[in-house]
Design a protein around this motif. Structure first.
Motif, PDB file in Angstrom:
ATOM      1  N   LYS A 116      -7.108   3.108  -2.438  1.00 19.81           N
ATOM      2  CA  LYS A 116      -6.210   1.946  -2.361  1.00 19.81           C
ATOM      3  C   LYS A 116      -4.767   2.393  -2.172  1.00 19.81           C
ATOM      4  O   LYS A 116      -4.043   1.854  -1.323  1.00 19.81           O
ATOM      5  CB  LYS A 116      -6.339   1.107  -3.633  1.00 19.81           C
ATOM      6  N   TRP A 121      -3.416  -1.748   0.780  1.00 19.80           N
ATOM      7  CA  TRP A 121      -2.327  -2.523   0.201  1.00 19.80           C
ATOM      8  C   TRP A 121      -2.817  -3.171  -1.103  1.00 19.80           C
ATOM      9  O   TRP A 121      -4.022  -3.314  -1.314  1.00 19.80           O
ATOM     10  CB  TRP A 121      -1.903  -3.612   1.200  1.00 19.80           C
ATOM     11  N   PRO A 122      -1.916  -3.591  -1.992  1.00 22.43           N
ATOM     12  CA  PRO A 122      -2.343  -4.268  -3.220  1.00 22.43           C
ATOM     13  C   PRO A 122      -2.984  -5.619  -2.888  1.00 22.43           C
ATOM     14  O   PRO A 122      -2.591  -6.273  -1.928  1.00 22.43           O
ATOM     15  CB  PRO A 122      -1.033  -4.456  -4.000  1.00 22.43           C
ATOM     16  N   GLY A 123      -3.919  -6.013  -3.685  1.00 22.71           N
ATOM     17  CA  GLY A 123      -4.558  -7.313  -3.456  1.00 22.71           C
ATOM     18  C   GLY A 123      -5.971  -7.333  -3.988  1.00 22.71           C
ATOM     19  O   GLY A 123      -6.517  -6.299  -4.378  1.00 22.71           O
ATOM     20  N   ARG A 124      -6.568  -8.511  -3.975  1.00 19.66           N
ATOM     21  CA  ARG A 124      -7.914  -8.671  -4.526  1.00 19.66           C
ATOM     22  C   ARG A 124      -8.878  -9.352  -3.552  1.00 19.66           C
ATOM     23  O   ARG A 124      -9.903  -9.865  -3.950  1.00 19.66           O
ATOM     24  CB  ARG A 124      -7.861  -9.492  -5.828  1.00 19.66           C
ATOM     25  N   SER A 125      -8.535  -9.366  -2.273  1.00 23.39           N
ATOM     26  CA  SER A 125      -9.401 -10.024  -1.300  1.00 23.39           C
ATOM     27  C   SER A 125     -10.667  -9.209  -1.087  1.00 23.39           C
ATOM     28  O   SER A 125     -10.710  -7.989  -1.317  1.00 23.39           O
ATOM     29  CB  SER A 125      -8.671 -10.205   0.035  1.00 23.39           C
ATOM     30  N   ARG A 128     -10.111  -6.386   1.498  1.00 22.11           N
ATOM     31  CA  ARG A 128      -9.499  -5.178   0.950  1.00 22.11           C
ATOM     32  C   ARG A 128     -10.478  -4.407   0.089  1.00 22.11           C
ATOM     33  O   ARG A 128     -10.533  -3.169   0.126  1.00 22.11           O
ATOM     34  CB  ARG A 128      -8.241  -5.524   0.150  1.00 22.11           C
TER      35      ARG A 128
END
Length: 245
Positions: A116, A121-125, A128
């Motif tokens: 990561k 990128w940061p995120g919770r999708s 990703r």
């Protein structure tokens, strides 16, 4: 339709070729900048703040030997045993999170966090997360555990505008990465759930409590092995590495 099919095939082939090549190259080349560093700089600019980015790449042998042990104790105790995904930790996290509660338990390994930090990128999708799993598998395939730890400790966010162990050693402890004590390393590891909220420079009572817990857990983690070596279970006081369960 044939043209669309050809375009899709070429795009997919280019994606796999480029990502595999990138992972192989970064097996040997220092990671000087990550997507998160760029994102944070953009955020600082948008907020009208001066840009702050402190990052010094140092090799694993120039870091305190306590630091890999500390982050394993805090973040991923089975790091030397799994192949990128700790299914036991994922199962425990899922069971606990299904019960509800304010604080969610994560099951990400150090390898997943490295994937990561370096490539995403940061995120919770779900997109990703899917890419994170893909890069995690590639990293475990092409990198050694020592290289994973080296990149992780050099790229992870450790404070506001501070990335990597040597930078946090300088700006929070007034020293270098190789001179950090066992207690210092445990304190740094204690901040990693949210290093911009929890400070290793001015630790709260809660941080000191976490630090003591991590220092206790470090007894059950073996000395981190050098490149090409396996871990020595006799350097752990108990736990999964010493008892094999």
């Amino acid at each position: 339709m044939k043209l669309i099919r050809k375009i899709i095939i070429r795009v997919v082939a280019a994606f796999f070729a480029s990502t595999i090549l990138a992972v192989i190259v970064l097996r040997f080349v220092p990671v000087w900048v990550t997507p998160l560093m760029v994102i944070r700089c953009v955020e600082q600019s948008n907020e009208g703040r001066s840009l702050k980015l402190h990052h010094h790449w140092v090799s694993l042998d120039k870091m305190s030997p306590h630091m890999p042990v500390a982050v394993m104790a805090s973040e991923d105790q089975r790091f030397l045993l799994h192949h990128g995904f700790d299914y036991d930790a994922i199962q425990k996290a899922a069971k606990r999170n299904l019960k509800g509660g304010k604080n969610k338990l994560g099951g990400s390994t150090i390898t997943q966090q490295t994937a990561k930090n370096v490539f995403l990128w940061p995120g919770r999708s779900w997109v990703r997360k899917g890419l994170e799993a893909y890069f995690t598998a590639l990293i475990e395939l092409f990198w050694s555990k020592q290289r994973i730890m080296e990149v992780y400790l050099n790229s992870i966010e450790m404070g506001d505008g501070i990335y990597g162990l040597d930078a946090v050693a300088e700006y929070h402890f007034g020293t270098t990465a190789d001179r950090l004590s066992r207690s210092d390393c445990a304190l740094i590891a204690a901040t990693l759930p949210n290093p911009r909220r929890f400070s290793s420079r001015e630790p709260s009572a809660y941080m000191r409590q976490r630090q003591r817990r991590i220092e206790h857990e470090m007894k059950f983690i073996p000395t981190f092995p050098k490149e090409g070596e396996d871990y020595d279970p006799t350097t752990a006081s108990g736990g999964v590495y010493r008892n094999g369960k």
